[in-house]
Design a protein around this motif. Structure first.
Motif, PDB file in Angstrom:
ATOM      1  N   ARG A   1     -17.021  -0.647  -1.546  1.00  0.00           N
ATOM      2  CA  ARG A   1     -18.008   0.241  -2.161  1.00  0.00           C
ATOM      3  C   ARG A   1     -18.590  -0.344  -3.442  1.00  0.00           C
ATOM      4  O   ARG A   1     -19.695   0.006  -3.844  1.00  0.00           O
ATOM      5  CB  ARG A   1     -17.347   1.593  -2.470  1.00  0.00           C
ATOM      6  CG  ARG A   1     -17.183   2.428  -1.230  1.00  0.00           C
ATOM      7  CD  ARG A   1     -16.362   3.685  -1.423  1.00  0.00           C
ATOM      8  NE  ARG A   1     -16.335   4.229  -2.774  1.00  0.00           N
ATOM      9  CZ  ARG A   1     -15.501   5.190  -3.147  1.00  0.00           C
ATOM     10  NH1 ARG A   1     -14.645   5.668  -2.268  1.00  0.00           N
ATOM     11  NH2 ARG A   1     -15.519   5.667  -4.364  1.00  0.00           N
ATOM     12  N   ASN A   2     -17.822  -1.211  -4.119  1.00  0.00           N
ATOM     13  CA  ASN A   2     -18.259  -1.752  -5.401  1.00  0.00           C
ATOM     14  C   ASN A   2     -18.113  -3.268  -5.392  1.00  0.00           C
ATOM     15  O   ASN A   2     -17.029  -3.805  -5.602  1.00  0.00           O
ATOM     16  CB  ASN A   2     -17.434  -1.136  -6.539  1.00  0.00           C
ATOM     17  CG  ASN A   2     -17.828  -1.665  -7.904  1.00  0.00           C
ATOM     18  OD1 ASN A   2     -18.777  -2.435  -8.043  1.00  0.00           O
ATOM     19  ND2 ASN A   2     -17.076  -1.284  -8.926  1.00  0.00           N
ATOM     20  N   LYS A   3     -19.201  -3.966  -5.137  1.00  0.00           N
ATOM     21  CA  LYS A   3     -19.169  -5.430  -5.032  1.00  0.00           C
ATOM     22  C   LYS A   3     -18.841  -6.107  -6.360  1.00  0.00           C
ATOM     23  O   LYS A   3     -18.449  -7.267  -6.397  1.00  0.00           O
ATOM     24  CB  LYS A   3     -20.522  -5.948  -4.520  1.00  0.00           C
ATOM     25  CG  LYS A   3     -20.922  -5.424  -3.143  1.00  0.00           C
ATOM     26  CD  LYS A   3     -19.900  -5.807  -2.084  1.00  0.00           C
ATOM     27  CE  LYS A   3     -20.318  -5.284  -0.707  1.00  0.00           C
ATOM     28  NZ  LYS A   3     -19.293  -5.550   0.328  1.00  0.00           N
ATOM     29  N   GLU A   4     -19.010  -5.378  -7.483  1.00  0.00           N
ATOM     30  CA  GLU A   4     -18.727  -5.954  -8.799  1.00  0.00           C
ATOM     31  C   GLU A   4     -17.242  -5.841  -9.162  1.00  0.00           C
ATOM     32  O   GLU A   4     -16.797  -6.433 -10.143  1.00  0.00           O
ATOM     33  CB  GLU A   4     -19.562  -5.245  -9.879  1.00  0.00           C
ATOM     34  CG  GLU A   4     -21.066  -5.279  -9.631  1.00  0.00           C
ATOM     35  CD  GLU A   4     -21.572  -6.709  -9.546  1.00  0.00           C
ATOM     36  OE1 GLU A   4     -21.215  -7.512 -10.427  1.00  0.00           O
ATOM     37  OE2 GLU A   4     -22.304  -7.027  -8.593  1.00  0.00           O
ATOM     38  N   LEU A   5     -16.489  -5.075  -8.409  1.00  0.00           N
ATOM     39  CA  LEU A   5     -15.072  -4.869  -8.705  1.00  0.00           C
ATOM     40  C   LEU A   5     -14.278  -6.159  -8.521  1.00  0.00           C
ATOM     41  O   LEU A   5     -14.458  -6.884  -7.538  1.00  0.00           O
ATOM     42  CB  LEU A   5     -14.509  -3.777  -7.785  1.00  0.00           C
ATOM     43  CG  LEU A   5     -12.998  -3.498  -7.878  1.00  0.00           C
ATOM     44  CD1 LEU A   5     -12.630  -2.958  -9.257  1.00  0.00           C
ATOM     45  CD2 LEU A   5     -12.564  -2.521  -6.790  1.00  0.00           C
ATOM     46  N   ARG A   6     -13.371  -6.443  -9.468  1.00  0.00           N
ATOM     47  CA  ARG A   6     -12.471  -7.590  -9.363  1.00  0.00           C
ATOM     48  C   ARG A   6     -11.031  -7.088  -9.354  1.00  0.00           C
ATOM     49  O   ARG A   6     -10.672  -6.182 -10.108  1.00  0.00           O
ATOM     50  CB  ARG A   6     -12.677  -8.566 -10.536  1.00  0.00           C
ATOM     51  CG  ARG A   6     -14.072  -9.186 -10.576  1.00  0.00           C
ATOM     52  CD  ARG A   6     -14.316 -10.081  -9.359  1.00  0.00           C
ATOM     53  NE  ARG A   6     -15.655 -10.681  -9.354  1.00  0.00           N
ATOM     54  CZ  ARG A   6     -16.689 -10.192  -8.711  1.00  0.00           C
ATOM     55  NH1 ARG A   6     -16.541  -9.060  -8.000  1.00  0.00           N
ATOM     56  NH2 ARG A   6     -17.857 -10.799  -8.725  1.00  0.00           N
ATOM     57  N   ILE A   7     -10.215  -7.690  -8.488  1.00  0.00           N
ATOM     58  CA  ILE A   7      -8.811  -7.280  -8.346  1.00  0.00           C
ATOM     59  C   ILE A   7      -7.918  -8.466  -8.695  1.00  0.00           C
ATOM     60  O   ILE A   7      -8.123  -9.582  -8.192  1.00  0.00           O
ATOM     61  CB  ILE A   7      -8.515  -6.789  -6.916  1.00  0.00           C
ATOM     62  CG1 ILE A   7      -9.339  -5.528  -6.621  1.00  0.00           C
ATOM     63  CG2 ILE A   7      -7.027  -6.500  -6.745  1.00  0.00           C
ATOM     64  CD1 ILE A   7      -9.197  -5.019  -5.197  1.00  0.00           C
ATOM     65  N   GLY A   8      -6.939  -8.214  -9.569  1.00  0.00           N
ATOM     66  CA  GLY A   8      -6.026  -9.266  -9.981  1.00  0.00           C
ATOM     67  C   GLY A   8      -4.573  -8.921  -9.708  1.00  0.00           C
ATOM     68  O   GLY A   8      -4.157  -7.772  -9.866  1.00  0.00           O
ATOM     69  N   ILE A   9      -3.810  -9.917  -9.268  1.00  0.00           N
ATOM     70  CA  ILE A   9      -2.358  -9.791  -9.136  1.00  0.00           C
ATOM     71  C   ILE A   9      -1.747 -10.569 -10.294  1.00  0.00           C
ATOM     72  O   ILE A   9      -2.010 -11.770 -10.460  1.00  0.00           O
ATOM     73  CB  ILE A   9      -1.852 -10.368  -7.797  1.00  0.00           C
ATOM     74  CG1 ILE A   9      -2.450  -9.596  -6.617  1.00  0.00           C
ATOM     75  CG2 ILE A   9      -0.330 -10.323  -7.741  1.00  0.00           C
ATOM     76  CD1 ILE A   9      -1.995  -8.178  -6.496  1.00  0.00           C
ATOM     77  N   ILE A  10      -0.948  -9.884 -11.116  1.00  0.00           N
ATOM     78  CA  ILE A  10      -0.321 -10.542 -12.249  1.00  0.00           C
ATOM     79  C   ILE A  10       1.196 -10.362 -12.157  1.00  0.00           C
ATOM     80  O   ILE A  10       1.692  -9.555 -11.375  1.00  0.00           O
ATOM     81  CB  ILE A  10      -0.861  -9.994 -13.588  1.00  0.00           C
ATOM     82  CG1 ILE A  10      -0.478  -8.518 -13.780  1.00  0.00           C
ATOM     83  CG2 ILE A  10      -2.376 -10.144 -13.659  1.00  0.00           C
ATOM     84  CD1 ILE A  10      -0.865  -7.951 -15.137  1.00  0.00           C
TER      85      ILE A  10
END
Length: 440
Positions: free
Chosen positions: A71-80
């Motif tokens: 739904r949101n192409k600008e969203l970034r997902i990080g695994i830390i």
């Protein structure tokens, strides 16, 4: 710009403290923490690798939030965190939703890595450090009660327990400058907090050296306790091979150092402990428990236990049960052995205890601990404890809830006290999990 970060934390208290450091670093880069995952432009998942089940939860969570990215192409997902350190680039190859992978020692690089991801590149930094302690960063407190908080005093671990992945994902042990620890605890107290927990993989091995002095853990603990008699001090976790009489006498000298010690046993069998590379025997562990009970008679005890470790027999299992019963633990964290890739046990030992036997032994262990816990609670009936009020009870708005120095939850009728107050509570009855009484 919509620079909101949503962070989810899994695993140990150290990860909770790390998430607060991460939010602080991102705040400097203009990000605002959000409790609404749908409004975030950056989602970070702070992960745990201590057991396979912990990692499976993360894979499941990534599937759950996948629709947000569509739904949101600008969203970034990080695994830390630890899972990022263990799997590294494999995370990006396995899970297309992930844009950023950052290990526990690379959080200062997060703003740059996020910018890299926003430019359309996959961003990775999993370099471990021998110096990084984040001592100069003031964590953004994410707890909701404003009464208790964590202070990380060291990072990494030098204990190479054969089953454990921690040294591989958190690096070598290094202690933090004591002055920065005292400053952080002082700030918390001045901001209304009334309890701090000093955190380390093995707090007993805290060691800070200068030309003029050497500060060990018992000295650091005393320095924090001297901030104010109104500040309760806890710590986690101790290692049986390192917990000293000096530490126990320090606790006994200061009423505001909590009467609770978490001392992971892992097994009651000396043979299994040797295979685990725990560096102590059953007899030595029992000697340390005896010392605790002698020097701090009112101290409560909790532990960690692993069942079904490589080659564990029925006799080894019975030794674990008998140790638990002898010690009379108030609480235990109990788990089936979960082989972790890369550890010595995975390389050298066979995970040969059948799953159904592991489960049966774990059930037996849990049943025993339930009996021990209710016995410990019943022994508190008729006693009076000083309770630090944490807020309204979850079950009734007319009841207040807090913890004793022994880390037991107590509830009592509301009498005008507030969060952060100390209240004397006379214990009248109990459940398996809670002490119930009245303020006096």
């Amino acid at each position: 710009m919509n620079k909101k970060v949503y962070i989810e934390t899994y695993g140990c208290q150290m990860n909770v403290a790390d998430s607060e450091v991460v939010v602080s670093i991102l705040a400097e880069a203009g990000y605002v923490q959000s409790d609404d995952i749908k409004s975030a432009s950056l989602i970070l998942i702070n992960t745990c690798s201590i057991r396979d089940n912990a990692e499976q939860r993360i894979w499941g969570r990534l599937k759950d939030i996948g629709h947000l990215k569509k739904r949101n192409k600008e969203l970034r997902i990080g695994i830390i965190g630890c899972m990022a350190e263990r799997l590294k680039e494999k995370l990006l190859e396995t899970e297309k939703l992930v844009d950023i992978v950052v290990g526990p020692d690379a959080y200062r690089e997060l703003p740059m890595l996020v910018a890299e991801a926003e430019a359309g590149h996959k961003a990775v930094n999993v370099l471990l450090s021998r110096e990084e302690t984040y001592a100069d960063i003031s964590p953004v407190r994410m707890d909701k009660n404003g009464v208790s908080s964590f202070v990380s005093i060291m990072r990494g671990c030098n204990n190479m327990c054969s089953y454990c992945v921690v040294p591989y994902v958190r690096g070598a042990e290094r202690s933090r400058n004591p002055e920065s620890i005292i400053r952080e605890a002082n700030e918390l107290f001045n901001n209304g907090y009334r309890e701090v927990t000093l955190l380390g993989q093995n707090v007993d091995s805290f060691n800070w050296k200068t030309e003029s002095e050497t500060i060990g853990f018992h000295q650091l603990l005393e320095k924090v306790a001297l901030i104010s008699p109104l500040l309760r001090v806890r710590f986690s976790t101790s290692h049986p091979k390192d917990i000293s009489d000096e530490l126990l006498y320090t606790i006994a000298r200061h009423d505001n150092i909590c009467r609770h010690i978490h001392l992971p046993a892992q097994s009651g069998s000396s043979r299994i402990l040797k295979l685990m590379n725990r560096e102590y025997t059953r007899e030595y562990y029992m000697e340390r428990i005896t010392a605790i009970k002698k020097i701090i008679p009112e101290c409560s005890l909790s532990t960690d236990m692993i069942t079904g470790f490589c080659t564990e027999t029925d006799e080894d299992h019975k030794e674990s049960l008998s140790l638990m019963e002898w010690a009379g633990f108030d609480f235990s964290y109990m788990f089936k052995y979960s082989e972790r890739p890369g550890t010595k046990a995975a390389r050298k030992l066979e995970d040969d205890v059948p799953e159904q036997i592991k489960s049966a032994r774990l059930s037996e262990m849990i049943a025993l601990q339930n009996k021990l816990s209710i016995k410990a609670k019943k022994s508190d009936i008729g006693k009076t404890f000083e309770v630090l009020v944490e807020g309204v009870s979850k079950k009734s708005s007319e009841q207040m809830s807090g913890r004793t120095s022994q880390n037991k939850v107590a509830v009592f009728p509301f009498t005008g006290c507030r969060k952060g107050d100390y209240v004397k509570v006379y214990i009248e009855r109990c459940t398996s999990a809670t002490l119930i009484g009245k303020s006096i």
